[in-house]
Write a protein that holds these residues in place. Sequence first.
Motif, PDB file in Angstrom:
ATOM      1  N   PRO A  48       4.648 -65.114 -35.359  1.00  0.00           N
ATOM      2  CA  PRO A  48       4.262 -65.275 -33.956  1.00  0.00           C
ATOM      3  C   PRO A  48       5.375 -64.767 -33.032  1.00  0.00           C
ATOM      4  O   PRO A  48       6.517 -65.217 -33.129  1.00  0.00           O
ATOM      5  CB  PRO A  48       4.063 -66.782 -33.797  1.00  0.00           C
ATOM      6  CG  PRO A  48       3.872 -67.299 -35.185  1.00  0.00           C
ATOM      7  CD  PRO A  48       4.687 -66.393 -36.064  1.00  0.00           C
ATOM      8  N   VAL A  49       5.036 -63.821 -32.183  1.00  0.00           N
ATOM      9  CA  VAL A  49       6.003 -63.219 -31.263  1.00  0.00           C
ATOM     10  C   VAL A  49       5.427 -63.249 -29.861  1.00  0.00           C
ATOM     11  O   VAL A  49       4.265 -62.916 -29.648  1.00  0.00           O
ATOM     12  CB  VAL A  49       6.305 -61.748 -31.658  1.00  0.00           C
ATOM     13  CG1 VAL A  49       7.201 -61.080 -30.627  1.00  0.00           C
ATOM     14  CG2 VAL A  49       6.938 -61.685 -33.033  1.00  0.00           C
ATOM     15  N   HIS A  50       6.252 -63.661 -28.925  1.00  0.00           N
ATOM     16  CA  HIS A  50       5.881 -63.627 -27.511  1.00  0.00           C
ATOM     17  C   HIS A  50       6.847 -62.653 -26.833  1.00  0.00           C
ATOM     18  O   HIS A  50       8.052 -62.892 -26.818  1.00  0.00           O
ATOM     19  CB  HIS A  50       5.995 -65.017 -26.879  1.00  0.00           C
ATOM     20  CG  HIS A  50       5.132 -66.022 -27.556  1.00  0.00           C
ATOM     21  ND1 HIS A  50       3.805 -66.169 -27.269  1.00  0.00           N
ATOM     22  CD2 HIS A  50       5.411 -66.901 -28.544  1.00  0.00           C
ATOM     23  CE1 HIS A  50       3.296 -67.115 -28.030  1.00  0.00           C
ATOM     24  NE2 HIS A  50       4.250 -67.566 -28.815  1.00  0.00           N
ATOM     25  N   PHE A  51       6.317 -61.573 -26.313  1.00  0.00           N
ATOM     26  CA  PHE A  51       7.119 -60.552 -25.643  1.00  0.00           C
ATOM     27  C   PHE A  51       6.863 -60.648 -24.141  1.00  0.00           C
ATOM     28  O   PHE A  51       5.721 -60.501 -23.690  1.00  0.00           O
ATOM     29  CB  PHE A  51       6.736 -59.162 -26.166  1.00  0.00           C
ATOM     30  CG  PHE A  51       7.384 -58.036 -25.422  1.00  0.00           C
ATOM     31  CD1 PHE A  51       8.697 -57.692 -25.671  1.00  0.00           C
ATOM     32  CD2 PHE A  51       6.672 -57.327 -24.463  1.00  0.00           C
ATOM     33  CE1 PHE A  51       9.297 -56.653 -24.979  1.00  0.00           C
ATOM     34  CE2 PHE A  51       7.265 -56.284 -23.770  1.00  0.00           C
ATOM     35  CZ  PHE A  51       8.578 -55.954 -24.022  1.00  0.00           C
ATOM     36  N   LEU A  52       7.899 -60.920 -23.381  1.00  0.00           N
ATOM     37  CA  LEU A  52       7.793 -61.036 -21.929  1.00  0.00           C
ATOM     38  C   LEU A  52       8.708 -60.011 -21.286  1.00  0.00           C
ATOM     39  O   LEU A  52       9.898 -59.928 -21.624  1.00  0.00           O
ATOM     40  CB  LEU A  52       8.185 -62.445 -21.474  1.00  0.00           C
ATOM     41  CG  LEU A  52       7.391 -63.586 -22.113  1.00  0.00           C
ATOM     42  CD1 LEU A  52       7.998 -64.924 -21.746  1.00  0.00           C
ATOM     43  CD2 LEU A  52       5.935 -63.504 -21.714  1.00  0.00           C
ATOM     44  N   TYR A  53       8.142 -59.254 -20.357  1.00  0.00           N
ATOM     45  CA  TYR A  53       8.919 -58.187 -19.722  1.00  0.00           C
ATOM     46  C   TYR A  53       8.610 -58.137 -18.234  1.00  0.00           C
ATOM     47  O   TYR A  53       7.454 -58.218 -17.817  1.00  0.00           O
ATOM     48  CB  TYR A  53       8.587 -56.845 -20.372  1.00  0.00           C
ATOM     49  CG  TYR A  53       9.313 -55.678 -19.765  1.00  0.00           C
ATOM     50  CD1 TYR A  53      10.706 -55.624 -19.755  1.00  0.00           C
ATOM     51  CD2 TYR A  53       8.620 -54.633 -19.173  1.00  0.00           C
ATOM     52  CE1 TYR A  53      11.373 -54.555 -19.196  1.00  0.00           C
ATOM     53  CE2 TYR A  53       9.287 -53.559 -18.611  1.00  0.00           C
ATOM     54  CZ  TYR A  53      10.666 -53.523 -18.626  1.00  0.00           C
ATOM     55  OH  TYR A  53      11.331 -52.470 -18.060  1.00  0.00           O
ATOM     56  N   SER A  54       9.647 -58.001 -17.445  1.00  0.00           N
ATOM     57  CA  SER A  54       9.498 -57.867 -15.994  1.00  0.00           C
ATOM     58  C   SER A  54      10.202 -56.599 -15.538  1.00  0.00           C
ATOM     59  O   SER A  54      11.311 -56.299 -15.976  1.00  0.00           O
ATOM     60  CB  SER A  54      10.109 -59.079 -15.285  1.00  0.00           C
ATOM     61  OG  SER A  54      10.004 -58.924 -13.890  1.00  0.00           O
ATOM     62  N   THR A  55       9.527 -55.881 -14.665  1.00  0.00           N
ATOM     63  CA  THR A  55      10.093 -54.655 -14.117  1.00  0.00           C
ATOM     64  C   THR A  55       9.533 -54.440 -12.715  1.00  0.00           C
ATOM     65  O   THR A  55       8.652 -55.169 -12.276  1.00  0.00           O
ATOM     66  CB  THR A  55       9.807 -53.448 -15.035  1.00  0.00           C
ATOM     67  OG1 THR A  55      10.543 -52.330 -14.572  1.00  0.00           O
ATOM     68  CG2 THR A  55       8.341 -53.117 -15.093  1.00  0.00           C
TER      69      THR A  55
END
Length: 98
Positions: A48-55
């Motif tokens: 289980p992977v949660h990838f969070l990205y803000s740009t």
Amino acid sequence: MRRDASTGTFVLDDVKAESPIVLIAAGIGITPIVPMLEELATENPLRPVHFLYSTQNSAHYPLRKDVEAAIKGMPNAAKGVYFATPRARRPSRYGLRR
């Protein structure tokens, strides 16, 4: 709280672990995260992977295709991408937004 630039070794310790992992990045900070995501996709695609990205906006999303490819092969992965200032739509010649 004090925030400093990243220093030292920045690695994924146990790729084979089964516990969920959260990868968080903003802006160009995505650069070291994507290889970790790719390694997880190759070595432990069921983790289980949660990838969070803000740009800033969609025009400032480096390595997007790499992220999409890695996430696609991970059935237990979730992705959240957040834009600080979404691209404004072009005004029409009458000043209305399309």
